[in-house]
Design an enzyme around this catalytic site. Sequence first.
Site, PDB file in Angstrom:
ATOM      1  CD1 TRP A  87      37.188  37.693  38.567  1.00  0.00           C
ATOM      2  CD2 TRP A  87      36.951  36.903  40.643  1.00  0.00           C
ATOM      3  NE1 TRP A  87      36.722  36.405  38.479  1.00  0.00           N
ATOM      4  CE2 TRP A  87      36.566  35.900  39.742  1.00  0.00           C
ATOM      5  CE3 TRP A  87      36.901  36.644  42.024  1.00  0.00           C
ATOM      6  CZ2 TRP A  87      36.137  34.644  40.163  1.00  0.00           C
ATOM      7  CZ3 TRP A  87      36.468  35.389  42.449  1.00  0.00           C
ATOM      8  CH2 TRP A  87      36.086  34.414  41.513  1.00  0.00           C
ATOM      9  CG  HIS A 187      28.079  40.566  39.690  1.00  0.00           C
ATOM     10  ND1 HIS A 187      29.211  41.320  39.519  1.00  0.00           N
ATOM     11  CD2 HIS A 187      28.519  39.321  40.005  1.00  0.00           C
ATOM     12  CE1 HIS A 187      30.281  40.569  39.708  1.00  0.00           C
ATOM     13  NE2 HIS A 187      29.890  39.349  40.001  1.00  0.00           N
TER      14      HIS A 187
HETATM   15  C1  PLP Z   1      36.276  43.005  40.293  1.00  0.00           C
HETATM   16  C2  PLP Z   1      35.829  41.989  39.297  1.00  0.00           C
HETATM   17  N1  PLP Z   1      36.255  42.066  38.022  1.00  0.00           N
HETATM   18  C3  PLP Z   1      35.858  41.202  37.088  1.00  0.00           C
HETATM   19  C4  PLP Z   1      34.984  40.177  37.385  1.00  0.00           C
HETATM   20  C5  PLP Z   1      34.585  39.221  36.311  1.00  0.00           C
HETATM   21  O1  PLP Z   1      33.231  39.264  35.996  1.00  0.00           O
HETATM   22  P1  PLP Z   1      32.529  38.004  35.302  1.00  0.00           P
HETATM   23  O2  PLP Z   1      32.294  36.982  36.377  1.00  0.00           O
HETATM   24  O3  PLP Z   1      31.260  38.548  34.745  1.00  0.00           O
HETATM   25  O4  PLP Z   1      33.441  37.515  34.253  1.00  0.00           O
HETATM   26  C6  PLP Z   1      34.515  40.031  38.686  1.00  0.00           C
HETATM   27  C7  PLP Z   1      33.589  38.939  39.003  1.00  0.00           C
HETATM   28  O5  PLP Z   1      32.948  38.863  39.994  1.00  0.00           O
HETATM   29  C8  PLP Z   1      34.941  40.949  39.679  1.00  0.00           C
HETATM   30  O6  PLP Z   1      34.533  40.846  40.950  1.00  0.00           O
END
Ligand code: PLP
Length: 389
Positions: A87, A187
């Site tokens: 991400w 999630h």
């Molecule tokens: C691997 C990964 N890191 C970080 C995040 C960021 O999370 P958030 O959406 O809670 O900011 C995500 C979001 O889906 C993710 O898949």
Amino acid sequence: MFYDLVASTWDQDETDALHRVIDSGQFTMAGEVAAFEKEFAAYFDMPYAVMVNSGSSANLAGVASLFFKKDRPLQPGDEVIVPAVSWSTTYHPLQQYGLKLRFVDIDLATLNIDVTQLAAALTPRTRMIMVVSILGNPAALDVISKFAEQHGLYLFEDNCESMDAELNGRKTGTFGDLNSFSFFFSHHISTMEGGMVLTRDAELYQLMRAIRAHGWTRDLPADSPLFERRGDSHFEQYRFILPGYNLRPLEFSGATGRTQLKKLPGFTAARRRNAELFRSLFQDDERFIIQQENGRSSAFSFTIILNPAAQIDRNAVFSALREASIGFRVITGGCFPRHEAIRFYDYETVGDLPNANLLHEQGFFVGNHAFDLTPQLTRLRSVLDECCK
Ligand SMILES: Cc1ncc(COP(=O)(O)O)c(C=O)c1O
């Protein structure tokens, strides 16, 4: 929608938790968040947890904390080994702190970083590995943590997609010096927005608590080694020792997190049952490359990469899925170096990233939920059969 990408896991319990907060009149970060941190840390058998307002903020607070360590802090220009698929906010804090990224291709079976390329990614400037278990499937955390230890590297586990997954009987999100989690809507558990960092390191824990709230000392214990109390209580309440942020979660998120955490084992069991069905439907079909489990996946979603040998037109597949009211999307963020944001990065790739590119061009995922998806997965199978003849 017949088969949606996301589904709520909230019921009356979460509504009751929200009302508990409303009735208390305490909305900003306080006891509910503190209790959730404690319960979350206990679930993972870790000593320290810091809750923040998203998984992205968890990565930001964690990366920032490494720059303010007393010994061996990270410094601008240091290098970090990262997988090519994750991400955006796995990577952005690294860019924001002036680190150089070395992108490593993924293993096409697990979709996680290809550990056979770690040695090629290593340089004298490498200081950290940012490892990501993609979509519930544990990365080779055993191999990677050994490699990190051998070379004196920090290990940061971005576990935002893999809560409750396990490798060799140990939960993902406990292998790193820092380990991040997301509680975003879609999630494994949801506080709608929210995140957490787990660590065993008391110094990183205190640094993150200061970074989470303005860089002030107010959330640190009186005997914190990070600063010396001066006894002037008027000034001590507004004493800033680090360039921090405001990443604090609301009490609503703490309260709903506590309720959701109790349900996590049941959610994971339901997701795994669906995963078994998905595998039985697609495992032996050479037209589709599906994610192979490493350890015990917590089955965030189900990936399909159209095998190039079968010469299937992905757009035709997307049309058929739309027609059948089945939601689908890019696998995580695709191959990150292909996004426009990369022009702001200092980076190199280790080779041409053929697997990450294949995932980008021929892959997609469908959702998994904490309830029985037999009708949805059966329909998916027949739609794909029909349009991939
Ligand atoms: C691997 C990964 N890191 C970080 C995040 C960021 O999370 P958030 O959406 O809670 O900011 C995500 C979001 O889906 C993710 O898949």
